[in-house]
Each structure stands twice: as structure tokens, then as C-alpha cells.
Design a protein around this motif. Sequence first.
Motif, mmCIF file in Angstrom:
data_model
loop_
_atom_site.group_PDB
_atom_site.id
_atom_site.type_symbol
_atom_site.label_atom_id
_atom_site.label_comp_id
_atom_site.label_asym_id
_atom_site.label_seq_id
_atom_site.Cartn_x
_atom_site.Cartn_y
_atom_site.Cartn_z
ATOM 1 N N THR A 272 60.465 74.681 25.395
ATOM 2 C CA THR A 272 59.602 74.338 26.278
ATOM 3 C C THR A 272 60.891 74.635 27.809
ATOM 4 O O THR A 272 60.319 75.084 28.552
ATOM 5 C CB THR A 272 60.596 72.909 26.710
ATOM 6 N N GLU A 273 61.896 74.447 27.071
ATOM 7 C CA GLU A 273 62.457 75.222 27.988
ATOM 8 C C GLU A 273 62.832 77.687 28.036
ATOM 9 O O GLU A 273 63.061 77.222 29.575
ATOM 10 C CB GLU A 273 64.425 75.409 27.849
ATOM 11 N N ARG A 277 53.222 79.507 27.002
ATOM 12 C CA ARG A 277 52.466 78.369 27.621
ATOM 13 C C ARG A 277 51.691 78.829 27.045
ATOM 14 O O ARG A 277 51.524 80.341 26.265
ATOM 15 C CB ARG A 277 51.818 78.743 29.069
ATOM 16 N N GLY A 278 50.397 78.271 26.629
ATOM 17 C CA GLY A 278 49.224 78.418 25.144
ATOM 18 C C GLY A 278 49.330 78.062 23.721
ATOM 19 O O GLY A 278 49.872 76.550 24.661
ATOM 20 N N THR A 279 49.334 79.022 23.085
ATOM 21 C CA THR A 279 49.676 78.445 21.987
ATOM 22 C C THR A 279 50.634 78.931 20.976
ATOM 23 O O THR A 279 51.282 80.650 21.157
ATOM 24 C CB THR A 279 48.313 79.462 21.389
ATOM 25 N N ILE A 280 51.168 78.028 20.247
ATOM 26 C CA ILE A 280 51.969 78.675 20.079
ATOM 27 C C ILE A 280 51.964 78.749 18.138
ATOM 28 O O ILE A 280 50.398 78.568 18.208
ATOM 29 C CB ILE A 280 53.407 77.725 19.698
ATOM 30 N N LYS A 311 54.191 68.165 18.241
ATOM 31 C CA LYS A 311 52.372 67.876 19.195
ATOM 32 C C LYS A 311 53.094 66.957 19.887
ATOM 33 O O LYS A 311 53.192 66.376 21.358
ATOM 34 C CB LYS A 311 51.295 67.702 18.172
ATOM 35 N N ARG A 312 54.187 65.794 18.938
ATOM 36 C CA ARG A 312 54.421 64.704 19.454
ATOM 37 C C ARG A 312 55.220 64.948 20.488
ATOM 38 O O ARG A 312 55.629 64.122 21.865
ATOM 39 C CB ARG A 312 54.828 63.618 18.926
ATOM 40 N N GLY A 316 51.352 68.815 26.868
ATOM 41 C CA GLY A 316 49.518 68.789 26.181
ATOM 42 C C GLY A 316 49.578 70.084 27.271
ATOM 43 O O GLY A 316 48.124 70.999 26.155
ATOM 44 N N SER A 317 50.410 70.915 28.376
ATOM 45 C CA SER A 317 49.700 72.339 27.256
ATOM 46 C C SER A 317 50.457 73.262 26.935
ATOM 47 O O SER A 317 49.154 74.682 26.699
ATOM 48 C CB SER A 317 49.744 73.328 29.275
#
Length: 352
Positions: A272-273, A277-280, A311-312, A316-317
Motif C-alpha cells: 500500500t505504501e 495500482r493494478g495487479t500484483i 486481499k482482506r 479494492g483497486s
Amino acid sequence: MRTVSAVLAAAALVAGGPAHAATAPPLPEVEGVPVLGQAWVGNVTDDRLAVLTVHGLRRVDGGTVLYYSMGLRVQDQRGDAAHFDAYGNGNNYVLNQGGAVSLVCTAAAIDPEHDVAYSALRLDSSRRCISTKNIDFTAGADELGKAVVGYTVLAPVPTDVSTVDVLIGSQLVQGVPVEDGLLEPAVEDPAPAVGTGWPTVETSAVAEAVAPEKAVFDLRAQVEDVAKKLTEATRGGVKELDLDATVLFATDEASLTSTAGSVIREAAAEITEAGTRGTITVTGHTDSNASEAYNLDLSKRRAAAVAAALKRRLPGSISIRRVGKGESEPIASNETARGRALNRRVTITLPQ
């Protein structure tokens, strides 16, 4: 922050056995013999220490010749013959094309400024590297006071790189200049004593090297939090997080342990930090114990478990792709407990 070379040196020492002081007492000056750096090198099969000396790193067509010598300390010049190819072994997974276990084939020139390493070129016929043969890189029982010279041909270091660090025998020798042309005089002895000449380099074999591009590695800069078992890495400009599977899962299990939560929370915070963005991509890896099919299935289930927990904790992005690699992409030797532990991991790759 540790430098890349410092991290690699530490990793090599962990893999290669007991660590020794990086600096060794200087060799007596011998006319015409350059000494570009020295280090102690240990042997996991006996208690004798050897002094590694780097004498030259010389460009030739298609490669770079690394000249070095090994000789026992005065107090260790006793007992059986010293087989120097066995010194510093155990770091066979560091910067080589897979399978190298001897000192002569685990050498590399490291360019920390550009995050690139140049390792030994290999031959197709026997999978050996282009180097002094192991059988020759020896001080006999009646010649234990002799320091012998060997060579290894590395991938070509670019002409705009003037200084590198040399990794060999589980030790790092820093600040070695890269120069042009072979050292002279060359002699017929395949591993001559220091001061009697230089080994004749098998330059004709360079043209026969297998996949020379695979001898050039992007360095992997790592910072490891030992307590949380989370390693942040950057390779080729792509950020990765390696999670120690030993902390995440019990043996042969794919259900997260009670201690896994703190590691995954830390990983989620890092993702997050970083403004991701997108897919990991979450990739599971195993050691080579059990069958390939079993390990592949286990790695897929472990990747799925980590992905679900992440995921939790992620916005959601960010979407998650799950992959299992089984035992197919080891980062360490599966011949040792330490190596198998390193191979049991879950890697999170962030989008570039």
C-alpha cells in the motif's frame, strides 16, 4: 542501507560456512606480481585457512579473465594436500548458471553502480566453466607452502566499467580494476606457483561458451527483517517481497499459521505504501523434497492462501494473480538445510 555488494558478501558467507575476517595478511612482495586484494577463505571439510589473492581482471575477446591464487597460512601448512577448489564451497547458488560447487566456477565480477554481475562462462561439453581444472588447483602434501595461481573466464565486463568487486570463494574483494590483455609471461604449468609465471588461458574456448548471456545477472538488492521474515527485493526495476514459508506454514501444509498474520500485515503495508495500482502476483515456491507434482500443487495452494489473506488487507483497486512454481525456481542449493529453507517462500511481485 547496506550496499548490494555487502548484501551479496553476507549471503555468500552464510552459504559457504564460517565467516572469517575479510582482510588477510599481505603476501611478501614478488617482483612483477600485482596484488589487487586479499581475503581469508575457509574450508568446510577441514580447519585450515587459505589466503585468496586477486592478481588481475583482464579483458579478452568475448570474456574477462580473473587471475587469483590460493595458499595456506603458515600455521596450516601441514597434513594432506590442499585442494583449493573445495575452499569456499557451499555458495554454489550465488551468481552462477546452476550446479557450480567449486571455487573456480563460483567467481563473479560485481558492478554495484549498475546492479550487474558477470559470472563464469560455461562449456557445453562437460558443463564445466572455462577455468583452471579443479585437479590442478592444488598444493600437494609435499608442497603445502606453495601458493598456486588459477584463472576463471567471466562474461565480458563492458569497457565503460573500470572497477568492480570480485566475489570468489565466499569472499568479496572490493575495488578491483578491470584492465586489458592477458598477464605475462604465460607458462605451461596449469597452476604455477606465485612468481613463476601465469597459467595459459584457454581463450579459444570462449567461442564455445554456452548461453554467455546467462552469465550476466541483474543484482538483487535485499533488506531482510529477520524477526518478521520479510525480504524486500528489487530486480530489474521490479519490486518483490519474499515471505518465508517456514513462518507462514507448517511442514507440508497450506493453511496459514498463527504467526503468519504479522508477516502478511507487514507485506500489505509495504504494498500500500508503495502506491501500488493494478495487479500484483503472488507466487508459491517449495524446496525439492517430495515429487515435482506434489510440490507444484503445494505451491499453488500456498499462493492461494497468502493471496486470500492479502486481499482482506488491500484496497479494492489492487487485484491479485496467484501462481505456483513448485521447486522449479530455486534461489539456493537444495543440498543443504539452509538452502532448502531459502527456497521455501512466497513471493509477491508488484507491477512495474
